[in-house]
Write an enzyme that holds these catalytic residues in place. Structure first.
Site, PDB file in Angstrom:
ATOM      1  N   ARG A   1      63.770  39.959  36.946  1.00  0.00           N
ATOM      2  CA  ARG A   1      64.273  41.058  37.768  1.00  0.00           C
ATOM      3  C   ARG A   1      63.663  41.118  39.164  1.00  0.00           C
ATOM      4  O   ARG A   1      64.114  41.890  39.995  1.00  0.00           O
ATOM      5  CB  ARG A   1      64.047  42.393  37.069  1.00  0.00           C
TER       6      ARG A   1
ATOM      7  N   ILE B   1      38.696  42.171  36.189  1.00  0.00           N
ATOM      8  CA  ILE B   1      39.342  42.583  37.434  1.00  0.00           C
ATOM      9  C   ILE B   1      38.411  43.424  38.288  1.00  0.00           C
ATOM     10  O   ILE B   1      38.344  43.274  39.515  1.00  0.00           O
ATOM     11  CB  ILE B   1      40.659  43.332  37.160  1.00  0.00           C
TER      12      ILE B   1
ATOM     13  N   HIS C   1      24.953  12.179  36.955  1.00  0.00           N
ATOM     14  CA  HIS C   1      23.901  12.789  37.782  1.00  0.00           C
ATOM     15  C   HIS C   1      24.122  12.421  39.244  1.00  0.00           C
ATOM     16  O   HIS C   1      24.468  11.279  39.545  1.00  0.00           O
ATOM     17  CB  HIS C   1      22.525  12.266  37.330  1.00  0.00           C
TER      18      HIS C   1
END
Length: 520
Positions: free
Chosen positions: A85, A236, A498
């Site tokens: 939509r 959040i 490494h």
């Protein structure tokens, strides 16, 4: 291997899960007050068939669950349509994960540039151009929305623009912006309508997109605020707190539970609290927000702290990040026989089937947790394969990684130490601090650690928890480890290059397997 409880830690407190990453994105759409989906009399209008085609699959919602389900269904030879939509990609791509991380990257760059002098690079007058940052964020979003649209065309998926409503067995009515209705017939329907940020009207936490903001509003402020109250210290909340602190705001975070990022391992929470304190972010854990109100100067908050003392504080703006509400209202689910829980989340089985034959649900609107974009995508793939007749294994929700992009970053998967002990598992712990990692020292980011939780009897790795530099990338190794039932010894025997940050994982595995790391 020991069978462990697959209920994720996020089930303890679903209201604090990141709400910005899933399903459809209703926040910018015209709607009734308080985020409700607009009520329209779809079935009272004239309905015309969109096509004579009977689709194998119709997906409702083009978020990270829905569009991935559509792609996988099309790959498996199923005639597929998707209904959206507003815009492709849903909340995650448009007003969630992607734009948030774009702005967080800007924040990270600011922090690095402020520290360049010690690396021998002299840069004067480092400032934030807020309008340029927003343009870059929007460019990132536009690029990937276009990418999703391309994938629909590539996979020959019919895109139907409009709002969907179930209208009987195998029937979906799609209403476009002009109010025209079209009927679509499908053998299988996948509901992927997502969710929206949750308001708390009882205390005045109602979004006005000016002073009191959701995560969506937090991405489009006209300017960076001088002061910001963040309600909720889940993913959040701490991301926005971290971001706006880097942008120069005075930030206060209020969390009702006893610690910030309460779903993470307790040691991770403590480390983040120390990091926030060093950065000047005030974190009030165990505090209660009694009321929030807009005033001429901004927003006034009435807070009771952990010691019971009352405070009335004023901020320029407030951002509320305390969970999600599913977009399942008034789309015909109940009439179709789909069972919802009291909060509106859709109940599903382990292959995402609802209580109504031929209807499935995935992502934020489903009861499954954690509510994360990559979880929704995995569910989309699972349900498409199930419809196609494949015998795909169900998702193990205990083995889904979670990433939080604050500074320092947080990443985790599997059981925390406390959760494992609650389940009666005798565990052993391996931990390695980034202070002893060469690459972290080179980067100038030595705070944080990697922690491995393993079964003491079988040596199986049950959980990995990280806080520190770039751990949202390091978590990939942990995901592989848990999905393949790795042991602490097998991870220890894996040679890590490494100098890399990944060496911290090998060292933590050595500590879990042998009782001590090499370089600590």
């Amino acid at each position: 291997m020991r069978k462990v409880d697959s209920t994720p830690d996020t089930a303890l407190c679903p209201a604090l899960i990141h709400p910005a990453c899933f399903g459809l994105a209703p926040a910018l759409r015209p709607r009734a007050p308080h985020g409700t989906i607009p009520l329209t009399s779809h079935l009272d209008r004239k309905v015309t068939p969109v096509t004579d085609t009977i689709y194998d699959v119709v997906v409702v919602g083009a978020g990270p669950g829905g569009y991935v389900a559509a792609i996988r269904a099309a790959q498996l030879g199923l005639k597929t349509a998707i209904v959206e939509r507003q815009y492709m990609g849903g909340v995650c791509l448009n007003v969630g994960c992607i734009p948030t991380k774009a702005l967080l990257h800007t924040a990270d760059l600011l922090e690095e540039l402020r520290e360049t002098k010690r690396f021998g690079v002299n840069i004067s007058d480092v400032t934030l151009d807020w309008e340029a940052a927003l343009r870059q964020k929007d460019t990132v979003v536009k690029t990937h929305v276009g990418g999703v649209t391309f994938l629909m065309k590539k996979n020959k998926i019919d895109v139907l623009n409009g709002t969907a409503r179930l209208a009987g067995r195998g029937q979906v009515v799609v209403s476009d912006a002009e109010g025209r209705n079209r009927a679509v017939t499908a053998k299988h329907i996948i509901i992927a309508v997502g969710a929206r940020p949750r308001e708390i009207p009882a205390i005045g936490a109602v979004f006005d997109n000016d002073r009191i903001l959701s995560s969506t509003g937090g991405l489009n402020m006209p300017s960076t605020p001088a002061s910001l109250l963040v309600v909720g210290a889940g993913a959040i909340g701490v991301e926005f707190a971290s971001m706006y602190r880097s942008f120069g705001a005075e930030v206060t975070v209020v969390e009702m539970l006893p610690r910030i990022v309460p779903l993470e391992d307790e040691e991770v929470s403590a480390e983040l609290a120390r990091a926030f304190n060093r950065r000047g972010i005030k974190a009030l854990a165990g505090a209660r927000l009694n009321h929030l109100a807009t005033v001429e100067a901004g927003v006034t908050a009435h807070i009771v702290d952990a010691q019971g003392a009352e405070h009335t504080l004023t901020f320029e703006r407030a951002l509320v990040g305390v969970g999600i509400t599913p977009n399942t209202r008034d789309i015909g689910l109940e009439a179709a026989g789909v069972t919802l829980d009291p909060r509106g989340f859709i109940q599903v089985d382990d292959h995402m089937r609802t209580s109504a034959e031929g209807i499935y649900a995935i992502g934020d609107c489903a009861l499954t947790t954690p509510w994360l974009a990559h979880k929704a995508s995995a569910e989309g793939i699972l349900v498409a394969e199930t419809i196609a007749g494949h015998h795909s294994p169900p998702i193990d929700y205990n083995k889904i990684p979670a990433c939080t992009y604050c500074t320092p970053e947080i990443a985790s998967i599997g059981l925390t130490e406390a959760r494992a002990r609650e389940q009666g598992i005798d565990v052993k712990i391996g931990k390695f601090a980034f202070t002893a990692n060469s690459k972290a020292t080179i980067l100038g980011q030595r705070n944080g650690f990697v922690k491995i939780v393993a079964d003491k009897k079988y040596d199986e790795v049950l959980g990995m928890h990280m806080i520190g530099p770039r751990v949202t990338e390091l978590i990939a190794e942990a995901s592989i480890a848990l999905s393949h039932e790795a042991t602490a010894e097998s991870m220890m025997r894996t040679i890590h290059a490494h100098p890399t940050l990944h060496e911290a994982i090998g060292e933590a595995a050595h500590a879990a397997a042998e009782g001590a790391a090499i370089h600590m």
